[in-house]
Scaffold this motif. Structure first.
Motif, mmCIF file in Angstrom:
data_model
loop_
_atom_site.group_PDB
_atom_site.id
_atom_site.type_symbol
_atom_site.label_atom_id
_atom_site.label_comp_id
_atom_site.label_asym_id
_atom_site.label_seq_id
_atom_site.Cartn_x
_atom_site.Cartn_y
_atom_site.Cartn_z
ATOM 1 N N PRO A 185 87.290 11.370 63.082
ATOM 2 C CA PRO A 185 87.912 10.143 62.557
ATOM 3 C C PRO A 185 89.364 10.041 62.965
ATOM 4 C CG PRO A 185 87.598 11.772 60.826
ATOM 5 C CD PRO A 185 86.852 12.267 62.026
ATOM 6 N N GLN A 229 94.675 7.179 60.302
ATOM 7 C CA GLN A 229 95.018 5.808 59.962
ATOM 8 C C GLN A 229 96.174 5.822 58.992
ATOM 9 O OE1 GLN A 229 91.535 3.379 58.987
ATOM 10 N NE2 GLN A 229 90.251 5.128 59.524
ATOM 11 N N GLU A 287 88.176 2.509 51.453
ATOM 12 C CA GLU A 287 87.580 1.341 52.092
ATOM 13 C C GLU A 287 86.098 1.227 51.771
ATOM 14 O OE1 GLU A 287 88.476 1.658 56.219
ATOM 15 O OE2 GLU A 287 90.537 0.918 55.985
ATOM 16 N N ALA A 288 85.406 2.370 51.724
ATOM 17 C CA ALA A 288 83.977 2.338 51.412
ATOM 18 C C ALA A 288 83.741 1.856 49.981
ATOM 19 C CB ALA A 288 83.370 3.724 51.613
ATOM 20 N N CYS A 303 81.786 10.032 53.773
ATOM 21 C CA CYS A 303 82.451 10.486 54.999
ATOM 22 C C CYS A 303 81.488 10.982 56.076
ATOM 23 C CB CYS A 303 83.445 11.596 54.660
ATOM 24 S SG CYS A 303 84.817 11.064 53.626
ATOM 25 N N TYR A 308 88.001 15.989 58.332
ATOM 26 C CA TYR A 308 89.038 14.966 58.214
ATOM 27 C C TYR A 308 90.448 15.547 58.286
ATOM 28 C CZ TYR A 308 85.898 11.107 57.528
ATOM 29 O OH TYR A 308 84.945 10.124 57.729
ATOM 30 N N THR A 339 89.236 6.411 54.243
ATOM 31 C CA THR A 339 87.790 6.275 54.422
ATOM 32 C C THR A 339 87.085 6.033 53.100
ATOM 33 O OG1 THR A 339 87.841 7.713 56.370
ATOM 34 C CG2 THR A 339 85.714 7.408 55.287
ATOM 35 N N VAL A 340 87.413 6.830 52.086
ATOM 36 C CA VAL A 340 86.767 6.696 50.781
ATOM 37 C C VAL A 340 87.171 5.383 50.106
ATOM 38 C CG1 VAL A 340 86.586 7.693 48.470
ATOM 39 C CG2 VAL A 340 86.572 9.188 50.481
ATOM 40 N N PRO A 394 93.626 10.271 56.182
ATOM 41 C CA PRO A 394 92.367 9.764 56.742
ATOM 42 C C PRO A 394 91.213 9.807 55.752
ATOM 43 C CG PRO A 394 93.459 11.236 58.294
ATOM 44 C CD PRO A 394 94.195 11.352 56.998
ATOM 45 N N LEU A 395 91.148 10.873 54.967
ATOM 46 C CA LEU A 395 90.071 11.004 53.982
ATOM 47 C C LEU A 395 90.199 9.931 52.894
ATOM 48 C CD1 LEU A 395 87.663 12.676 52.974
ATOM 49 C CD2 LEU A 395 89.300 14.146 51.777
#
Length: 239
Positions: free
Chosen positions: A235, A238, A21-22, A106, A168, A18-19, A14-15
């Motif tokens: 979160p 994913q 995609e950002a 995050c 996360y 998130t990073v 998950p972490l």
């Protein structure tokens, strides 16, 4: 190898998503406050290494436990970005870029700053309490530590790393950082090491508050008519 990959995906999946995609969507615009912090730290390092700038940086961002509390509180916000004199500056810059950057992506920039300053302030206040205790006390520090210049982002980095890891669900990583700080104190027991423990104690409180807030919001949403369950607020995992 498949087992290691599965464990890594469970721990950091998950972490990482998130990073990734950002950064893929916004690139460096995803962490503007972090980049500002890195630039500010680099500038302060340059200035304090100049004969004309050392005292100036000390006056605006140097914290010592022997100084009046009001002055330490006034200097604490900037002291986070003043590199420690006895450590290489590239270490502070790298910590800021990686840990602050991930935390900003995050958690958002304002949550990141709240945790960073709360943990830094906890270390500053702890130093004063510890020095007032006897040296034989496990929480105490020698009186000479009152003259130690206490600057740098290390306490904030420790706090943010643990908070983001737990937020996360990278629990092994978070507890690994906690264990490393405990080992540091066991072998060194200096001002910096014990301030890291104070930072961890602050993170425990902040994380507990965060969990309670999410549970309260979830219960509040469940009571609304026509609303289904929306999850815990943390979160989602994913793949």
């Amino acid at each position: 190898m498949n087992t290691l990959a599965r464990l890594a995906r469970t721990e950091w999946g998950p972490l990482y998503v998130t990073v990734r995609e950002a950064l893929a969507g916004q690139r460096w615009r995803a962490m503007p406050v972090t980049l500002g912090a890195v630039c500010l730290t680099a500038i302060l390092q340059f200035v304090q290494n100049q004969p004309w700038g050392f005292q100036f940086v000390q006056d605006i961002g140097s914290v010592r436990a022997e100084e009046p509390l009001w002055l330490a509180l006034l200097r604490t916000p900037l002291s986070l970005f003043v590199p420690a004199l006895d450590l290489p500056v590239w270490g502070a810059l790298l910590q800021l870029l990686i840990v602050f950057g991930i935390a900003e992506i995050c958690l958002g920039w304002w949550r990141m700053l709240v945790i960073a300053y709360a943990t830094t302030l906890a270390g500053t206040l702890y130093a004063r309490v510890a020095i007032s205790l006897s040296p034989g006390n496990p929480l105490g520090l020698p009186v000479t530590d009152a003259q130690v210049v206490d600057t740098g982002p290390s306490a904030a980095v420790v706090g943010l790393a643990v908070f983001v890891a737990w937020r996360y669900r990278a629990y092994w990583t978070g507890w690994g950082v906690v264990a490393a700080m405990m080992i540091e104190v066991a072998f060194k027991g200096n001002l910096a090491g014990k301030e890291h423990i104070a930072a961890l104690a602050t993170v425990f409180v902040l994380y507990g508050i965060s969990i309670l807030r999410h549970r309260h919001r979830r219960r509040h949403r469940h009571r609304r008519p026509g609303r289904g369950r929306t999850g815990s607020g943390f979160p989602p995992i994913q793949s």
